[in-house]
Design a protein around this motif. Structure first.
Motif, PDB file in Angstrom:
ATOM      1  N   HIS A   6       0.788  -1.234   0.000  1.00 50.94           N
ATOM      2  CA  HIS A   6       0.000   0.000   0.000  1.00 50.94           C
ATOM      3  C   HIS A   6       0.814   1.276   0.000  1.00 50.94           C
ATOM      4  O   HIS A   6       0.250   2.357   0.039  1.00 50.94           O
ATOM      5  CB  HIS A   6      -0.997   0.010   1.167  1.00 50.94           C
ATOM      6  CG  HIS A   6      -0.400  -0.250   2.511  1.00 50.94           C
ATOM      7  ND1 HIS A   6       0.277   0.680   3.238  1.00 50.94           N
ATOM      8  CD2 HIS A   6      -0.392  -1.376   3.242  1.00 50.94           C
ATOM      9  CE1 HIS A   6       0.669   0.155   4.384  1.00 50.94           C
ATOM     10  NE2 HIS A   6       0.279  -1.097   4.404  1.00 50.94           N
ATOM     11  N   THR A   7       2.122   1.203  -0.057  1.00 53.29           N
ATOM     12  CA  THR A   7       2.944   2.417  -0.035  1.00 53.29           C
ATOM     13  C   THR A   7       3.812   2.474  -1.278  1.00 53.29           C
ATOM     14  O   THR A   7       4.438   1.488  -1.653  1.00 53.29           O
ATOM     15  CB  THR A   7       3.838   2.443   1.219  1.00 53.29           C
ATOM     16  OG1 THR A   7       2.994   2.301   2.368  1.00 53.29           O
ATOM     17  CG2 THR A   7       4.597   3.759   1.319  1.00 53.29           C
ATOM     18  N   ASN A   8       3.861   3.649  -1.897  1.00 53.47           N
ATOM     19  CA  ASN A   8       4.653   3.852  -3.099  1.00 53.47           C
ATOM     20  C   ASN A   8       6.037   4.385  -2.709  1.00 53.47           C
ATOM     21  O   ASN A   8       6.293   5.579  -2.753  1.00 53.47           O
ATOM     22  CB  ASN A   8       3.936   4.823  -4.034  1.00 53.47           C
ATOM     23  CG  ASN A   8       4.546   4.853  -5.404  1.00 53.47           C
ATOM     24  OD1 ASN A   8       5.688   4.475  -5.603  1.00 53.47           O
ATOM     25  ND2 ASN A   8       3.779   5.324  -6.369  1.00 53.47           N
TER      26      ASN A   8
ATOM     27  N   LYS B  48      -2.358  -5.238  -4.366  1.00 53.19           N
ATOM     28  CA  LYS B  48      -1.998  -3.818  -4.322  1.00 53.19           C
ATOM     29  C   LYS B  48      -3.269  -3.035  -4.013  1.00 53.19           C
ATOM     30  O   LYS B  48      -4.315  -3.286  -4.597  1.00 53.19           O
ATOM     31  CB  LYS B  48      -1.402  -3.370  -5.657  1.00 53.19           C
ATOM     32  CG  LYS B  48      -0.135  -4.100  -6.005  1.00 53.19           C
ATOM     33  CD  LYS B  48       0.618  -3.581  -7.222  1.00 53.19           C
ATOM     34  CE  LYS B  48      -0.150  -3.008  -8.344  1.00 53.19           C
ATOM     35  NZ  LYS B  48       0.684  -2.606  -9.498  1.00 53.19           N
ATOM     36  N   LEU B  49      -3.172  -2.105  -3.088  1.00 56.34           N
ATOM     37  CA  LEU B  49      -4.351  -1.325  -2.712  1.00 56.34           C
ATOM     38  C   LEU B  49      -4.640  -0.197  -3.676  1.00 56.34           C
ATOM     39  O   LEU B  49      -5.660   0.464  -3.558  1.00 56.34           O
ATOM     40  CB  LEU B  49      -4.197  -0.788  -1.289  1.00 56.34           C
ATOM     41  CG  LEU B  49      -4.037  -1.849  -0.201  1.00 56.34           C
ATOM     42  CD1 LEU B  49      -4.060  -1.209   1.170  1.00 56.34           C
ATOM     43  CD2 LEU B  49      -5.130  -2.900  -0.302  1.00 56.34           C
ATOM     44  N   SER B  50      -3.741   0.020  -4.642  1.00 52.49           N
ATOM     45  CA  SER B  50      -3.944   1.066  -5.635  1.00 52.49           C
ATOM     46  C   SER B  50      -3.217   0.682  -6.919  1.00 52.49           C
ATOM     47  O   SER B  50      -2.120   0.124  -6.875  1.00 52.49           O
ATOM     48  CB  SER B  50      -3.412   2.400  -5.119  1.00 52.49           C
ATOM     49  OG  SER B  50      -3.422   3.364  -6.155  1.00 52.49           O
ATOM     50  N   GLY B  51      -3.817   1.034  -8.031  1.00 49.11           N
ATOM     51  CA  GLY B  51      -3.187   0.786  -9.319  1.00 49.11           C
ATOM     52  C   GLY B  51      -2.013   1.693  -9.612  1.00 49.11           C
ATOM     53  O   GLY B  51      -1.282   1.456 -10.575  1.00 49.11           O
ATOM     54  N   VAL B  52      -1.795   2.729  -8.825  1.00 49.28           N
ATOM     55  CA  VAL B  52      -0.668   3.633  -9.065  1.00 49.28           C
ATOM     56  C   VAL B  52       0.637   3.117  -8.459  1.00 49.28           C
ATOM     57  O   VAL B  52       1.696   3.694  -8.693  1.00 49.28           O
ATOM     58  CB  VAL B  52      -0.937   5.068  -8.559  1.00 49.28           C
ATOM     59  CG1 VAL B  52      -2.165   5.655  -9.221  1.00 49.28           C
ATOM     60  CG2 VAL B  52      -1.047   5.109  -7.057  1.00 49.28           C
ATOM     61  N   LEU B  53       0.559   2.054  -7.701  1.00 50.36           N
ATOM     62  CA  LEU B  53       1.783   1.467  -7.157  1.00 50.36           C
ATOM     63  C   LEU B  53       2.577   0.807  -8.268  1.00 50.36           C
ATOM     64  O   LEU B  53       2.027   0.414  -9.292  1.00 50.36           O
ATOM     65  CB  LEU B  53       1.443   0.443  -6.068  1.00 50.36           C
ATOM     66  CG  LEU B  53       0.742   1.007  -4.836  1.00 50.36           C
ATOM     67  CD1 LEU B  53       0.266  -0.117  -3.939  1.00 50.36           C
ATOM     68  CD2 LEU B  53       1.673   1.936  -4.081  1.00 50.36           C
TER      69      LEU B  53
ATOM     70  N   VAL C 179      -5.278  -5.693  -8.001  1.00 47.32           N
ATOM     71  CA  VAL C 179      -5.584  -4.457  -7.282  1.00 47.32           C
ATOM     72  C   VAL C 179      -6.935  -4.644  -6.606  1.00 47.32           C
ATOM     73  O   VAL C 179      -7.943  -4.889  -7.272  1.00 47.32           O
ATOM     74  CB  VAL C 179      -5.613  -3.234  -8.220  1.00 47.32           C
ATOM     75  CG1 VAL C 179      -6.010  -1.976  -7.459  1.00 47.32           C
ATOM     76  CG2 VAL C 179      -4.269  -3.050  -8.911  1.00 47.32           C
TER      77      VAL C 179
ATOM     78  N   ASN D 291      -9.325  -3.606  -2.748  1.00 49.34           N
ATOM     79  CA  ASN D 291      -9.450  -2.845  -1.511  1.00 49.34           C
ATOM     80  C   ASN D 291      -9.614  -3.835  -0.367  1.00 49.34           C
ATOM     81  O   ASN D 291     -10.586  -4.575  -0.316  1.00 49.34           O
ATOM     82  CB  ASN D 291     -10.655  -1.909  -1.595  1.00 49.34           C
ATOM     83  CG  ASN D 291     -10.807  -1.071  -0.345  1.00 49.34           C
ATOM     84  OD1 ASN D 291     -10.043  -1.185   0.600  1.00 49.34           O
ATOM     85  ND2 ASN D 291     -11.809  -0.222  -0.342  1.00 49.34           N
TER      86      ASN D 291
ATOM     87  N   HIS E  11      -9.034  -2.723   3.009  1.00 51.32           N
ATOM     88  CA  HIS E  11      -9.006  -1.932   4.243  1.00 51.32           C
ATOM     89  C   HIS E  11     -10.078  -2.404   5.215  1.00 51.32           C
ATOM     90  O   HIS E  11     -11.153  -2.832   4.814  1.00 51.32           O
ATOM     91  CB  HIS E  11      -9.242  -0.437   3.944  1.00 51.32           C
ATOM     92  CG  HIS E  11      -8.093   0.198   3.266  1.00 51.32           C
ATOM     93  ND1 HIS E  11      -6.923   0.471   3.907  1.00 51.32           N
ATOM     94  CD2 HIS E  11      -7.929   0.587   1.989  1.00 51.32           C
ATOM     95  CE1 HIS E  11      -6.084   1.031   3.058  1.00 51.32           C
ATOM     96  NE2 HIS E  11      -6.670   1.113   1.889  1.00 51.32           N
TER      97      HIS E  11
END
Length: 141
Positions: A46-48, A83-88, A98, A100, A102
């Motif tokens: 979850h962290t980039n 992955k919690l986001s596709g931008v990772l 990808v 959620n 949480h």
């Protein structure tokens, strides 16, 4: 991890969920790797960190190094990556999804309370982790 160090019991039927597996594995603890200890290992990312590194003055060198190291750790120690986001960053495309994840469902909290009550009622000669490991999930994060 304390779980791996405290037991030499067979956890091969268990599932392990690693939070931030890309950096949990930068330091290689003694013993077998996660995928040798557990039947199935899921990493939740979850962290980039590449974005963080690239904003620093030394990011030209550190961001690519972090990208390579993170991908290597995930490829080596996870069967599946959430992955919690596709931008990772892309770590291992064939292993990634990808989603959620949480929050904690009430069902899990109830089950945890039930097991805590059950374990507090056990006599001192309770079964070992090995006897209870089948089908359980371990969260390490």
């Amino acid at each position: 991890c304390a779980l791996r160090n405290q037991t030499d019991n067979n956890l091969s039927d268990a599932v392990c969920i690693l939070e931030e597996p890309e950096h949990l594995n930068w330091y290689r603890a003694p013993g077998e790797g996660w995928t040798k200890v557990f039947n199935y290992v899921v990493g939740v990312v979850h962290t980039n960190y590449i974005e963080y590194a690239s904003t620093q003055f030394h990011g030209l060198w550190t961001a690519p190094a972090i990208q390579v190291m993170s991908s290597a750790m995930i490829r080596a120690y996870c069967h599946k990556v959430i992955k919690l986001s596709g931008v990772l960053q892309t770590y291992a495309p064939e292993k990634e999804v990808v989603e959620n994840v949480h929050g904690v469902r009430e069902d899990f909290i109830k089950e945890g309370r039930r097991r805590a009550t059950k374990s507090s009622e056990r006599p001192p000669s309770s079964p070992s982790l090995n006897d209870e490991a089948e089908g359980q999930v371990y969260f390490i994060g």
